[in-house]
Structure formats: structure tokens, C-alpha cells
Enzyme design. Structure first.
Site, PDB file in Angstrom:
ATOM      1  N   GLY A   1     -54.218   0.699 -40.328  1.00 50.71           N
ATOM      2  CA  GLY A   1     -54.378   2.158 -40.339  1.00 50.71           C
ATOM      3  C   GLY A   1     -55.270   2.622 -41.475  1.00 50.71           C
TER       4      GLY A   1
ATOM      5  CE1 TYR B   1     -43.992   9.837 -38.598  1.00 51.53           C
ATOM      6  CE2 TYR B   1     -42.595  11.417 -39.724  1.00 51.53           C
ATOM      7  CZ  TYR B   1     -43.634  10.506 -39.745  1.00 51.53           C
ATOM      8  OH  TYR B   1     -44.309  10.286 -40.916  1.00 51.53           O
TER       9      TYR B   1
ATOM     10  CE  LYS C   1     -42.706   7.127 -40.721  1.00 49.10           C
ATOM     11  NZ  LYS C   1     -43.636   6.034 -41.068  1.00 49.10           N
TER      12      LYS C   1
HETATM   13  N1  SER Z   1     -46.455  14.459 -43.053  1.00 44.71           N
HETATM   14  C1  SER Z   1     -45.613  13.860 -42.058  1.00 44.71           C
HETATM   15  C2  SER Z   1     -45.515  14.701 -40.852  1.00 44.71           C
HETATM   16  O1  SER Z   1     -45.549  15.904 -40.992  1.00 44.71           O
HETATM   17  C3  SER Z   1     -44.238  13.645 -42.615  1.00 44.71           C
HETATM   18  O2  SER Z   1     -44.006  12.329 -42.802  1.00 44.71           O
HETATM   19  O3  SER Z   1     -45.374  14.182 -39.793  1.00 44.71           O
END
Ligand code: SER
Length: 314
Positions: free
Chosen positions: A8, A141, A145
Site C-alpha cells: 500500500g 472496517y 480491524k
Molecule cells: N481515517 C480512518 C477512516 O476514517 C480511520 O481509521 O476510515
């Protein structure tokens, strides 16, 4: 001397991390990889290879041929994109992580990957969120995580990989714009302040989230990777933060330089719901105590630097 492979590399963190790591460890000792090629200075300033993190075999070959001793796995979809494409997010965020951990296990690499404030959810204490607390996120997300944090712990405890990581808050930088995050309003606002003198926020007034300026985030990665392993109790997913603010506060900070700056609102329900499920301010005591984490920038010093740098980039 470290030899580091990074996935990445053209993303929001990667593109600046590469520059910093090359200046510390030498350009030839940092292999940048990404799924795409752009005209980024990352590609010209040292070794670069195309890599789709879903391709486990190519990842392993590249790391082995480079003679890497460290893997920094940065490739991932951010929160709003993950919410729009949950299955892709699961496959890419988890599949990429497993491949990077497996490569690291097989080749004996030290390992870093970022977690996020997105690993917390609505039932997490919102203020001064502890290092060890309830984590029942309601976003894809966040699910990625939390699973990633646990997987990194597992690879350390059961498989002996030297895994390390932090929970980043929203990261703000003037180099590579983020893509598809919830905290990105706090980046866009600086660009628009300079371009048009106004900004329409998709995050509602009064919504607090943790943030950090990119130079502090990069230093945190370097410091954690260099930290004495015997002092690390947590290893993965250290809370780190520099500031917590809501849109009116960043607007007030910008007005110290652009007095007529105007802030209005057009709230995006999807990103607002994500923001509402995250903490207001997290507690970074464990990172401070275990490896000396310290952020240099607060809201006003960050605002000044952002506006100076963006104005010079024009
Ligand atoms: N900056 C990221 C997001 O807003 C947070 O991990 O997805």
C-alpha cells in the site's frame, strides 16, 4: 540495518512513510509495493514493485528476493469504502493481512500493521477510551480491524512473529489525500479553505473524533518498531492520538489564518453514523509508558503547518 517491504505504498500513510524510512534506513533498503503505478516520487526514489496483496505467492517472492527483515502492511480499504463494499473489504483487508502475516512468519520478518479508532464501537466508553476495553464495532472496517488486532496477537503469541501495531486516529496530511475515510473531512477542510474560503462538512457540528498530524504518525511507527521488545506489554493496537476536536474547532483554528473562512453542513448519514459509533477521545497512556509515544503537533500548530505547506504546494 533494516530491509523493509511495504504494501500500500502509494496510499495516504505509505507515500509519506516510504520517504521517511528511506531517509533513515537508505533508499535501497525500502521496497515500496502497490497495486497501481502513478507518477508518485515513491516510485522514482527507490525500489518499487507492483503487488496485489491478495497474491500471496508474489508477496512472498518479493519479500524473499529483496532479503527483507521487516514487513509494513499498509494496504487496506478505509471505513466509508468498506461500508459501501463490505465483502470486498472483508476479502481485501483480512486476506491481505493473512498473506502479510504468513510471509512474515515464513521469512522471520518483524511486522507492523495499523489498526484504527474504527476498532471501537457504540458500546465502548466514548471519553478517555482505555487501551483495553469493550470492542464491538458496527462497521465492516471495525470488524476487520478487531479481527486484525486479534490475528496479530495470535501470530505473536502462538507463532512467534514480532508483530507490532497502533490504533491510529484520523490522520491529516498535505501530501496524499486519503480515500474513503470518515475522518477525511478534517483533511478536505484545509484544501477548501485555501481554494474557496469555505467548506461544507459531511460530519455534523459537535462530533468529536481523535486526530493526528502525519509527521507524528510516521514517527510513532518508527519508534514502535525500534522499541525494546521486553518493554512491550501490548505489542499490537496501541491507542495513539494527538488531539480531539469537532468541526467548529478546526474552523476556528483555520480562522486564525483565514479570518473569513465559512463552515456549513450537509451531513452524510452513512459517515455520520460511523463517526457516532467511534470514541470522542482515546487514552494513549499505554503507548506513552511502554515505548515513549509523544505527539508534537496540536490543532493550532498542525493548522499553521498544513496551510503553509498547502499554500507552497500550489
Ligand atoms: N481515517 C480512518 C477512516 O476514517 C480511520 O481509521 O476510515
Amino acid at each position: 540495518m533494516k530491509k523493509i517491504i511495504i504494501t500500500g505504498a502509494l496510499g495516504q500513510i505509505g507515500s509519506e512513510l516510504i520517504v521517511k524510512l528511506r531517509s533513515i534506513y537508505g533508499a535501497d533498503n525500502v521496497l515500496a509495493t502497490d497495486i497501481r503505478k502513478t507518477d508518485s516520487p515513491v516510485i522514482e526514489s527507490g525500489p518499487f514493485e507492483l503487488l496485489d496483496v491478495m497474491d500471496a505467492e508474489r508477496m512472498h517472492t518479493l519479500a524473499k528476493d529483496f532479503g527483507a527483515d521487516t514487513m509494513m502492511h499498509m494496504a487496506a480499504l478505509l471505513s466509508a469504502t468498506a461500508e459501501a463494499k463490505p465483502l470486498l473489504a472483508w476479502n481485501l483487508n483480512m486476506g491481505g493481512l493473512v498473506n502479510a502475516l504468513e510471509t512474515s512468519r515464513d521469512l522471520g520478518l518483524q511486522f507492523f500493521t495499523p489498526s484504527s479508532i474504527g476498532a471501537f464501537g457504540p458500546s465502548t466508553p466514548k471519553k478517555n477510551t482505555p487501551q483495553d476495553t469493550l470492542q464491538r464495532p458496527t462497521t465492516m472496517y471495525g470488524v476487520n480491524k478487531v479481527a486484525g488486532e486479534l490475528l496479530c496477537d495470535y501470530y505473536y503469541q502462538k507463532l512467534g512473529v514480532d508483530t507490532r501495531g497502533v490504533r491510529f486516529p484520523g490522520l491529516i496530511s498535505y501530501v496524499t489525500p486519503p480515500g474513503g475515510g470518515t475522518t477525511d473531512y478534517a483533511v478536505d477542510i484545509y484544501y477548501k479553505a485555501l481554494e474557496t474560503g469555505k467548506y461544507t462538512s459531511y460530519i455534523e457540528q459537535g462530533t468529536y473524533m481523535d486526530m493526528m498530524y502525519m509527521p507524528d504518525a510516521l514517527q510513532a511507527i518508527v519508534d514502535l518498531m525500534e522499541a525494546d521488545a521486553s518493554k512491550l506489554e501490548h505489542r499490537n493496537a496501541f491507542n495513539v492520538t494527538a488531539m480531539s476536536f469537532e468541526p467548529e474547532q478546526i474552523a476556528a483554528s483555520i480562522r486564525k489564518h483565514i479570518p473569513n473562512f465559512e463552515l456549513s453542513y450537509d451531513v452524510d448519514p452513512i459517515r455520520q453514523e460511523i463517526a457516532n459509533s467511534w470514541p470522542d477521545s482515546i487514552d494513549a497512556t499505554a503507548a506513552k509508558n511502554e515505548w515513549g509515544f509523544k505527539a508534537q503537533y496540536d490543532l493550532d500548530s498542525m493548522t499553521k503547518d498544513m496551510l503553509d505547506k498547502l499554500a507552497n504546494n500550489k
